[in-house]
Write a protein that holds these residues in place. Sequence first.
Motif, PDB file in Angstrom:
ATOM      1  N   LEU A  87      20.146  51.808  38.875  1.00 52.56           N
ATOM      2  CA  LEU A  87      20.583  51.521  37.508  1.00 52.56           C
ATOM      3  C   LEU A  87      19.627  50.570  36.790  1.00 52.56           C
ATOM      4  O   LEU A  87      19.420  50.691  35.575  1.00 52.56           O
ATOM      5  CB  LEU A  87      22.003  50.936  37.536  1.00 52.56           C
ATOM      6  N   VAL A  88      19.015  49.649  37.507  1.00 50.20           N
ATOM      7  CA  VAL A  88      18.134  48.668  36.886  1.00 50.20           C
ATOM      8  C   VAL A  88      16.990  49.333  36.112  1.00 50.20           C
ATOM      9  O   VAL A  88      16.546  48.817  35.081  1.00 50.20           O
ATOM     10  CB  VAL A  88      17.608  47.646  37.919  1.00 50.20           C
ATOM     11  N   VAL A  89      16.526  50.483  36.555  1.00 50.84           N
ATOM     12  CA  VAL A  89      15.449  51.201  35.860  1.00 50.84           C
ATOM     13  C   VAL A  89      15.926  51.609  34.474  1.00 50.84           C
ATOM     14  O   VAL A  89      15.232  51.389  33.466  1.00 50.84           O
ATOM     15  CB  VAL A  89      14.991  52.439  36.669  1.00 50.84           C
ATOM     16  N   LEU A  90      17.110  52.185  34.412  1.00 52.69           N
ATOM     17  CA  LEU A  90      17.679  52.590  33.132  1.00 52.69           C
ATOM     18  C   LEU A  90      17.887  51.378  32.225  1.00 52.69           C
ATOM     19  O   LEU A  90      17.573  51.425  31.036  1.00 52.69           O
ATOM     20  CB  LEU A  90      19.004  53.331  33.351  1.00 52.69           C
ATOM     21  N   VAL A  91      18.402  50.303  32.778  1.00 54.60           N
ATOM     22  CA  VAL A  91      18.652  49.091  31.986  1.00 54.60           C
ATOM     23  C   VAL A  91      17.342  48.574  31.391  1.00 54.60           C
ATOM     24  O   VAL A  91      17.282  48.238  30.196  1.00 54.60           O
ATOM     25  CB  VAL A  91      19.350  48.003  32.840  1.00 54.60           C
ATOM     26  N   ILE A  92      16.286  48.516  32.182  1.00 51.47           N
ATOM     27  CA  ILE A  92      14.987  48.040  31.683  1.00 51.47           C
ATOM     28  C   ILE A  92      14.504  48.907  30.529  1.00 51.47           C
ATOM     29  O   ILE A  92      14.070  48.394  29.490  1.00 51.47           O
ATOM     30  CB  ILE A  92      13.938  47.995  32.814  1.00 51.47           C
ATOM     31  N   VAL A  93      14.586  50.211  30.682  1.00 46.11           N
ATOM     32  CA  VAL A  93      14.105  51.119  29.640  1.00 46.11           C
ATOM     33  C   VAL A  93      14.957  50.990  28.379  1.00 46.11           C
ATOM     34  O   VAL A  93      14.422  50.925  27.262  1.00 46.11           O
ATOM     35  CB  VAL A  93      14.064  52.580  30.145  1.00 46.11           C
ATOM     36  N   VAL A  94      16.271  50.932  28.520  1.00 44.20           N
ATOM     37  CA  VAL A  94      17.147  50.818  27.350  1.00 44.20           C
ATOM     38  C   VAL A  94      16.918  49.484  26.630  1.00 44.20           C
ATOM     39  O   VAL A  94      16.830  49.450  25.398  1.00 44.20           O
ATOM     40  CB  VAL A  94      18.630  51.009  27.739  1.00 44.20           C
ATOM     41  N   VAL A  95      16.790  48.399  27.372  1.00 44.27           N
ATOM     42  CA  VAL A  95      16.532  47.091  26.745  1.00 44.27           C
ATOM     43  C   VAL A  95      15.185  47.119  26.022  1.00 44.27           C
ATOM     44  O   VAL A  95      15.063  46.644  24.888  1.00 44.27           O
ATOM     45  CB  VAL A  95      16.585  45.953  27.789  1.00 44.27           C
ATOM     46  N   LYS A  96      14.174  47.689  26.659  1.00 49.69           N
ATOM     47  CA  LYS A  96      12.851  47.792  26.015  1.00 49.69           C
ATOM     48  C   LYS A  96      12.953  48.578  24.721  1.00 49.69           C
ATOM     49  O   LYS A  96      12.449  48.161  23.677  1.00 49.69           O
ATOM     50  CB  LYS A  96      11.862  48.449  26.967  1.00 49.69           C
ATOM     51  N   MET A 100      12.315  47.308  20.893  1.00 50.96           N
ATOM     52  CA  MET A 100      11.348  48.009  20.045  1.00 50.96           C
ATOM     53  C   MET A 100      11.989  48.412  18.722  1.00 50.96           C
ATOM     54  O   MET A 100      11.378  48.287  17.663  1.00 50.96           O
ATOM     55  CB  MET A 100      10.805  49.253  20.764  1.00 50.96           C
ATOM     56  N   LEU A 101      13.216  48.882  18.782  1.00 51.13           N
ATOM     57  CA  LEU A 101      13.930  49.280  17.569  1.00 51.13           C
ATOM     58  C   LEU A 101      14.157  48.080  16.657  1.00 51.13           C
ATOM     59  O   LEU A 101      13.884  48.142  15.454  1.00 51.13           O
ATOM     60  CB  LEU A 101      15.272  49.932  17.940  1.00 51.13           C
ATOM     61  N   VAL A 102      14.646  46.993  17.223  1.00 52.25           N
ATOM     62  CA  VAL A 102      14.890  45.780  16.438  1.00 52.25           C
ATOM     63  C   VAL A 102      13.582  45.274  15.825  1.00 52.25           C
ATOM     64  O   VAL A 102      13.528  44.951  14.630  1.00 52.25           O
ATOM     65  CB  VAL A 102      15.560  44.686  17.304  1.00 52.25           C
TER      66      VAL A 102
END
Length: 187
Positions: A87-96, A100-102
């Motif tokens: 799950l940590v992989v998904l969390v890192i990508v989503v946070v990144k 980027m969006l913000v």
Amino acid sequence: MRKYIPNVLTILRLIVVPFLGYFIYCEKYITAIILFAFGGFTDVLDGYIARKYNLITKWGKVLDPLADKLMQITALVFLVLNKFIPLVVLVIVVVKEFLMLVGGIMVYKKGRTVIGANWYGKLATVIFYFAILATIILKIVAGDSGYASNAISVAIGLAVACTLFALAMYISIYFKFSKDYNEKHNK
């Protein structure tokens, strides 16, 4: 008609996203690999056509990375659900992607138009595409063997490292832009 080809390819990639998730979830991995490879191919093709024939549009600058990220995040969600990756992989990508969006919204509010992708963002995307494909293929071919698990860990680890590097580079660009903007507007 030719001027619409890059955007049509991007729309096709967006259409593929829910089907990709469905086929990964249903463990129809060969179909998922084909759809994911199709997504990667259309991403390269639309970028090539847009640059070669000067067909780059503001719409394409927004939708193309959106399609890439939706495809990547969808694949990662279902790979996590199927316990292929942590799950940590998904969390890192989503946070990144959220950061980027913000950052993109903040830059846009300061009057800057959409900033195109840089080489490190493109590299991170390409490496993640290969890591996701490798993960699915290795799980099909080698299952839960030690070799497959180690190879998946290396591929996903490299993809995450490239993603974090891209994020760091974009953050530095954002802070440079903000500093330049503040100096220019606070005189």
